[in-house]
Design a protein around this motif. Structure first.
Motif, mmCIF file in Angstrom:
data_model
loop_
_atom_site.group_PDB
_atom_site.id
_atom_site.type_symbol
_atom_site.label_atom_id
_atom_site.label_comp_id
_atom_site.label_asym_id
_atom_site.label_seq_id
_atom_site.Cartn_x
_atom_site.Cartn_y
_atom_site.Cartn_z
ATOM 1 N N GLU A 188 -2.987 97.721 17.393
ATOM 2 C CA GLU A 188 -4.206 98.084 16.667
ATOM 3 C C GLU A 188 -5.334 98.480 17.613
ATOM 4 O O GLU A 188 -6.214 99.271 17.254
ATOM 5 C CB GLU A 188 -4.643 96.901 15.799
ATOM 6 N N TYR A 189 -5.316 97.949 18.829
ATOM 7 C CA TYR A 189 -6.354 98.267 19.814
ATOM 8 C C TYR A 189 -5.790 99.047 21.000
ATOM 9 O O TYR A 189 -6.322 98.972 22.103
ATOM 10 C CB TYR A 189 -7.047 96.985 20.265
ATOM 11 N N GLY A 190 -4.719 99.800 20.766
ATOM 12 C CA GLY A 190 -4.213 100.709 21.790
ATOM 13 C C GLY A 190 -3.127 100.149 22.677
ATOM 14 O O GLY A 190 -2.691 100.816 23.612
ATOM 15 N N GLY A 191 -2.670 98.926 22.405
ATOM 16 C CA GLY A 191 -1.613 98.329 23.222
ATOM 17 C C GLY A 191 -0.239 98.771 22.744
ATOM 18 O O GLY A 191 0.452 98.041 22.037
ATOM 19 N N ASP A 192 0.159 99.983 23.126
ATOM 20 C CA ASP A 192 1.389 100.569 22.609
ATOM 21 C C ASP A 192 2.554 100.504 23.596
ATOM 22 O O ASP A 192 3.574 101.169 23.406
ATOM 23 C CB ASP A 192 1.153 102.018 22.177
ATOM 24 N N ALA A 193 2.436 99.715 24.656
ATOM 25 C CA ALA A 193 3.534 99.590 25.619
ATOM 26 C C ALA A 193 4.688 98.816 24.988
ATOM 27 O O ALA A 193 4.496 97.875 24.224
ATOM 28 C CB ALA A 193 3.058 98.883 26.884
#
Length: 316
Positions: A188-193
């Motif tokens: 949700e806050y850009g942590g797509d790793a």
């Protein structure tokens, strides 16, 4: 943004705030402290770069060993790019700089995911003698593949760390790196790793001196733990940190069923969602071998709309 506070120490140096113009106080010697530069967007009229200019005029920058960049205004409206450009341009003025932290804000100033970062690769290239580098905030954060001969400690604190940053780091060459800490965060806050993005870091060989690995604050902590359980890099570590995330019995079971962890000095799992039985199993498997295990802050899932919700320690 619980548990995220201003640094009090950097590179073994106490942090000292270089304050407003009207603050009259004796200043420490340039190399005796890590200097913190920040401005309060609501309380002060001085702009960040104005304070920076006063700082380099008042303190001999050639002696500065540690530098902490705090609030640079309304951080969710302006990013760190101007500061990066100035520090890169002034690199020749800071020959003794060994430690740099960018984004030292706490919740009262900005939620961690409101901190607008930028491309910080130029800093690492401009300061080849840096031994410690830290960042708080993943929004807008860019990192390109790089090589650095001296860097020993590298930390990225984020409510969501971009996968591109993780991949760039995995492709970089850091022969002296001993301590690596990544806060992976939530999507949700850009942590797509993903666990696959971590594979180059976990394979071993990229960072031959690495002794501490922290993969923290992740909503996919079970997947991370499963990947770590079979990761070659673990054999060279003295300590492993999988804390602050959504670790359940599934991830802990993978850890216990993987390669031996009995060579570690300590294993940090605090802020977790393990059952009492699994918490006991982890301790019983490792503590008799001298491993210090932190399984404090046992959390309970929230129940809402008939579903269980688990949360990382730091997200917004």
């Amino acid at each position: 943004m619980s548990g995220v506070e201003h640094l009090t120490e950097l590179h073994g140096l106490p942090v000292h705030e270089f304050g407003p113009e009207d603050r009259k106080e004796p200043l420490p010697a340039a190399g005796d402290v890590a200097w913190r530069l920040s401005v309060d967007a609501y309380e002060e009229e001085e702009e960040f770069l104005e304070r920076y200019d006063r700082f380099v005029a008042a303190i001999d920058p050639a002696g500065v060993r540690g530098l902490v960049i705090g609030q640079w205004g309304e951080s969710y409206e302006g990013d760190s790019s101007e500061i990066v450009e100035r520090l890169v341009a002034d690199a020749g003025r800071f020959p003794a700089l060994r430690a740099l932290f960018v984004g030292d804000l706490e919740q009262e100033e900005a939620e961690i995911s409101w901190i607008e970062q930028s491309d910080l690769t130029p800093l690492l290239k401009a300061y080849p003698a840096l031994e410690e580098f830290g960042v708080r905030g993943g929004t807008g954060l860019v990192l390109e593949q790089f090589r650095h001969e001296m860097l020993r400690t590298l930390t990225f604190e984020a409510g969501g760390l971009p996968a591109a940053v993780v991949r760039a780091l995995g492709a970089s060459e850091l022969p002296a790196l001993k301590y690596l800490e990544l806060w992976l965060g939530v999507s949700e806050y850009g942590g797509d790793a993903t666990a696959a993005d971590l594979a180059p870091l976990l394979a071993g060989g990229r960072f031959p001196a690495l002794r501490h690995l922290g993969l923290r604050n992740s909503e996919i902590q079970d997947e991370v733990a499963s990947a770590v359980a079979a990761a070659p890099v673990v054999a060279q570590l003295n300590s492993l940190d999988l804390s602050l995330g959504v670790l359940t019995d599934t991830g802990a079971e993978a850890l216990l069923g993987g390669q031996p962890l009995t060579h570690l000095q300590w294993l940090d799992l605090h802020h977790h969602f393990l059952s009492d039985a699994m918490t006991a199993r982890v301790r019983e498997a490792l503590e008799p071998h001298g491993v210090e295990v932190d399984v404090s802050e046992q959390e309970t899932p929230d129940n809402w709309d008939g579903r269980e919700w688990r949360y990382t320690a730091v997200s917004e």
